[in-house]
Design a protein around this motif. Structure first.
Motif, PDB file in Angstrom:
ATOM      1  N   GLU A  30      -7.642  -3.734   6.262  1.00  0.00           N
ATOM      2  CA  GLU A  30      -7.170  -3.385   4.924  1.00  0.00           C
ATOM      3  C   GLU A  30      -7.126  -1.871   4.723  1.00  0.00           C
ATOM      4  O   GLU A  30      -6.166  -1.349   4.138  1.00  0.00           O
ATOM      5  N   ASP A  33      -4.153  -0.664   6.710  1.00  0.00           N
ATOM      6  CA  ASP A  33      -2.898  -1.043   6.047  1.00  0.00           C
ATOM      7  C   ASP A  33      -2.608  -0.140   4.851  1.00  0.00           C
ATOM      8  O   ASP A  33      -1.450   0.220   4.602  1.00  0.00           O
ATOM      9  N   GLU A  34      -3.643   0.211   4.095  1.00  0.00           N
ATOM     10  CA  GLU A  34      -3.465   1.134   2.967  1.00  0.00           C
ATOM     11  C   GLU A  34      -2.946   2.481   3.455  1.00  0.00           C
ATOM     12  O   GLU A  34      -2.044   3.068   2.851  1.00  0.00           O
ATOM     13  N   ASN A  38       1.139   4.359   2.980  1.00  0.00           N
ATOM     14  CA  ASN A  38       1.367   5.674   2.386  1.00  0.00           C
ATOM     15  C   ASN A  38       1.896   6.691   3.380  1.00  0.00           C
ATOM     16  O   ASN A  38       1.920   7.884   3.075  1.00  0.00           O
TER      17      ASN A  38
END
Length: 119
Positions: A30, A33-34, A38
């Motif tokens: 996670e 992925d964040e 961006n």
């Protein structure tokens, strides 16, 4: 092999992991992925990985050493890869499109392909 099917199978494998492994894996993924969401380029993503160190954050969150997080993640990823390869070897595809067209006709809203897969 269809990437959507691979994602479905991978999610199923992750859900089946023991809680401790699943929690660590999902936490790191996670965070990664964040970061990826961006970033516009692979180089930017790699730079942010170094700067924001998801594995170091995981080490702090789970009260583990950085090296232990890396070791556990390698074991988890290896296990996921092994299970995924095994499942993909056993997958059987059946094109059910003709049967669905027969059932629904060929209207604009039914111009889809339908597949059944079994393991």
């Amino acid at each position: 092999m269809n990437t959507h099917l691979m994602e479905i199978l991978a999610r199923e494998i992750v859900r089946s992991l023991p809680e401790e492994k699943r929690a660590l894996y999902q936490y790191v993924v996670e965070l990664e992925d964040e970061l990826a969401a961006n970033c516009e380029t692979a180089d930017e993503f790699l730079q942010k990985l170094v700067e924001q160190a998801p594995h170091q954050k995981a080490a702090q969150h789970f009260n583990l050493s950085f090296g232990e997080v890396i070791r556990r993640m390698r074991v988890i990823e290896s296990d996921i890869d092994f299970q995924l390869r095994r499942k993909l070897e056993n997958v059987k595809w059946q094109d059910r499109t003709p049967a669905m067209k027969q059932l629904y006709g060929e209207s604009d809203q039914h111009k889809k392909q339908y597949f059944l897969f079994t393991m």
